[in-house]
Each structure stands twice: as C-alpha cells, then as structure tokens.
Design a protein around this motif. Sequence first.
Motif, mmCIF file in Angstrom:
data_model
loop_
_atom_site.group_PDB
_atom_site.id
_atom_site.type_symbol
_atom_site.label_atom_id
_atom_site.label_comp_id
_atom_site.label_asym_id
_atom_site.label_seq_id
_atom_site.Cartn_x
_atom_site.Cartn_y
_atom_site.Cartn_z
ATOM 1 N N UNK A 155 -14.104 -60.414 -23.265
ATOM 2 C CA UNK A 155 -13.117 -59.272 -23.215
ATOM 3 C C UNK A 155 -12.323 -59.267 -22.215
ATOM 4 N N UNK A 156 -10.943 -58.669 -22.344
ATOM 5 C CA UNK A 156 -10.098 -58.813 -21.438
ATOM 6 C C UNK A 156 -9.481 -57.436 -21.352
ATOM 7 N N UNK A 157 -9.285 -56.749 -20.183
ATOM 8 C CA UNK A 157 -8.481 -55.294 -20.221
ATOM 9 C C UNK A 157 -7.686 -55.201 -18.998
ATOM 10 N N UNK B 181 -17.828 -54.169 -17.763
ATOM 11 C CA UNK B 181 -16.704 -53.995 -18.599
ATOM 12 C C UNK B 181 -16.668 -52.823 -19.645
ATOM 13 N N UNK B 182 -18.007 -52.731 -20.322
ATOM 14 C CA UNK B 182 -18.396 -51.623 -21.134
ATOM 15 C C UNK B 182 -18.362 -50.137 -20.420
ATOM 16 N N UNK B 183 -18.893 -50.198 -19.153
ATOM 17 C CA UNK B 183 -18.762 -48.891 -18.408
ATOM 18 C C UNK B 183 -17.459 -48.485 -18.102
ATOM 19 N N UNK B 184 -16.457 -49.493 -18.159
ATOM 20 C CA UNK B 184 -14.897 -49.227 -18.017
ATOM 21 C C UNK B 184 -14.274 -48.803 -19.137
ATOM 22 N N UNK B 185 -14.807 -49.141 -20.296
ATOM 23 C CA UNK B 185 -14.340 -48.749 -21.591
ATOM 24 C C UNK B 185 -14.651 -47.287 -21.605
ATOM 25 N N UNK B 186 -16.104 -46.987 -21.397
ATOM 26 C CA UNK B 186 -16.348 -45.666 -21.675
ATOM 27 C C UNK B 186 -15.697 -44.585 -20.807
ATOM 28 N N UNK C 23 -15.881 -59.567 -14.274
ATOM 29 C CA UNK C 23 -17.161 -58.426 -14.417
ATOM 30 C C UNK C 23 -17.795 -59.086 -15.494
ATOM 31 N N UNK C 24 -19.179 -58.374 -15.290
ATOM 32 C CA UNK C 24 -20.444 -58.717 -16.541
ATOM 33 C C UNK C 24 -19.903 -57.959 -17.374
ATOM 34 N N UNK C 25 -20.477 -58.140 -18.877
ATOM 35 C CA UNK C 25 -20.348 -57.270 -19.696
ATOM 36 C C UNK C 25 -20.690 -55.786 -19.684
ATOM 37 N N UNK C 26 -21.629 -55.361 -18.973
ATOM 38 C CA UNK C 26 -22.072 -54.106 -18.789
ATOM 39 C C UNK C 26 -21.059 -53.498 -18.077
ATOM 40 N N UNK D 210 0.063 -57.831 -12.838
ATOM 41 C CA UNK D 210 -1.134 -56.874 -12.866
ATOM 42 C C UNK D 210 -2.219 -57.921 -13.324
ATOM 43 N N UNK D 211 -3.474 -57.599 -12.341
ATOM 44 C CA UNK D 211 -4.939 -58.404 -12.395
ATOM 45 C C UNK D 211 -5.640 -57.860 -13.414
ATOM 46 N N UNK D 212 -5.999 -58.590 -14.422
ATOM 47 C CA UNK D 212 -6.814 -57.977 -15.565
ATOM 48 C C UNK D 212 -8.205 -58.185 -15.208
ATOM 49 N N UNK D 213 -9.334 -57.422 -15.775
ATOM 50 C CA UNK D 213 -10.522 -57.589 -15.570
ATOM 51 C C UNK D 213 -11.176 -58.588 -17.010
ATOM 52 N N UNK D 214 -12.069 -59.178 -16.725
ATOM 53 C CA UNK D 214 -12.459 -60.078 -17.936
ATOM 54 C C UNK D 214 -13.899 -60.326 -17.755
ATOM 55 N N UNK D 215 -14.558 -60.597 -19.051
ATOM 56 C CA UNK D 215 -15.960 -61.029 -19.028
ATOM 57 C C UNK D 215 -16.004 -62.521 -18.936
#
Length: 206
Positions: free
Chosen positions: A80-82, A61-66, A56-59, A35-40
């Motif tokens: 951050x990593x997800x 990443x945050x929109x993906x959390x939301x 990805x940039x922090x913004x 699995x390829x993760x997203x990270x800031x």
Amino acid sequence: MDYPGNLFVVAAPSGAGKSSLVKALLELDSHLVVSVSHTTRKPRGQEQHGREYLFVDPATFQSMIDAEDFVEWAEVHGNRYGTSRAAIMERVAVGQDVVLEIDYQGALQIKKLYPNAILIFILPPSWEELAQRLARRGEDADDVIAQRLVNARTEVDQARHFDFVIINALFETALFDLKAIVHAQRLKYAVQKKAKPSVFAALGLN
Ligand SMILES: Nc1nc2c(ncn2[C@@H]2O[C@H](COP(=O)(O)OP(=O)(O)O)[C@@H](O)[C@H]2O)c(=O)[nH]1
Ligand SMILES: Nc1ncnc2c1ncn2[C@@H]1O[C@H](COP(=O)(O)OP(=O)(O)O)[C@@H](O)[C@H]1O
C-alpha cells in the motif's frame, strides 16, 4: 478547490525512470518540492525513512486510512502507498509547487479532487529496455521484477488518461520535456491569475 501552488503528478511503470527524472528535476528547480509518500513496502538498498518514503507497518497505514489522513492511496505490486494531506496541502497553500510520484490509480484520484493538477506519464522506449532497467537497477528480486513487468502492461494502458506523455529513451531529452511542461504550466497559471511577470508586458497581457 483553488490554491496558489501547482500540483504535478508523475506516474510510470516501475523501472521507466520516474524517480531518476524527478530527482534531476528537483535539483534544477528550487521552487519544486516532492511529496514523500507513506508505504507498507520494506525499504530497499539505500532508501531512508523520511527521504524516499515514510515506511510504516500495515496497521499504521490502516489507521491513517481510517483517520482520512490520505488524499489518495492505492495498492500497488502487493503493497500500500498513500499521499498524506499534510504532505501536499500545507505546501500548495503557501504557493509552492509540489510533485507527486505515484501510480496511475492515485493520479486519477488526485485529478478528481484537484482538476487543476497536471498528470504526466513516463513511458519506457520498449518492453525490452524496461526489463533491462529493472534488472540493471539491481534492487528487486527476480519474482518482484517479473510481477512489475506484468503490471506494467496495465499501467501503460492508462497513459491515455494523462495530460502529457514523455518517452524516457534518452534521459536528457526526457528531462527537458519534463522541465518544459512544468515551465509552461507555471506561465499558464500566471496568465489565469493575472499575475504580471515582466515577460507578459510586451504582449499586452497586463
Ligand atoms: N497511489 C500511490 N502510488 C504511489 C505512492 N507512492 C509511490 N507510489 C507508486 O507505487 C509504485 C511502486 O513504487 P516503488 O515500490 O517505489 O517502486 P518503483 O516504481 O520501482 O520505484 C510506483 O508506481 C509508485 O509511483 C503514493 O503515495 N500513492
Ligand atoms: N533514460 C534512461 N536511460 C537508461 N537508463 C535509465 C534512464 N532513466 C533511468 N534509467 C535507469 O533505469 C533504472 C530505473 O530508474 P528509476 O528512476 O529507479 O525508475 P522508476 O522510479 O520509474 O522505477 C535506474 O537504474 C536508472 O538509473
């Protein structure tokens, strides 16, 4: 939730060798995908967007959390990593085995969501060797390495919550252990699902 593919989670302190081990395992095992993760975090050295990580940039990443795009995410060493739902569910749903290379916080979140997931922790043979591997890898600044070595103490303490622990002293031995865990889990799953690999016939397990 039940799904036809197996989920393997590999965690370790930075520098223990988890990326090298997972890469070698993937070369030997065509049924396994990572699995390829997203990270800031910023890419280092030879890393490519979409291969090691989706950077990805922090913004973003945050929109993906939301949007609840992540099955798990965590802050590790200041970034951050997800794991996105898409990165794993589409694959396990069609019977592929997926390996997640994530930190212990993410691993424990995954176990809560998917109790069948197999958690594997990779330990270095010593603190000295861990420091040497981080230095030899030559990808991180001294202060980044120092932070990772401090965090390694907390991370190693989490190994007791994992299903399996591997010590990566000799690389080939650790790789053998990892292969054995994956193989044994597949057979266990086949028995539970009453699949009928020919090897079971001789044991009357059909
Ligand atoms: N929770 C979580 N951790 C991740 C994810 N992807 C990577 N990590 C972890 O983040 C930490 C730092 O990774 P990285 O910056 O690539 O450094 P490395 O461990 O030295 O190779 C490692 O423990 C990774 O396993 C993810 O999707 N979720
Ligand atoms: N068993 C081992 N013996 C010696 N060096 C190793 C071993 N396993 C990995 N390494 C080296 O240690 C460094 C860190 O490994 P890496 O796979 O990047 O660790 P991680 O993904 O856990 O941060 C790399 O330079 C790698 O080649």
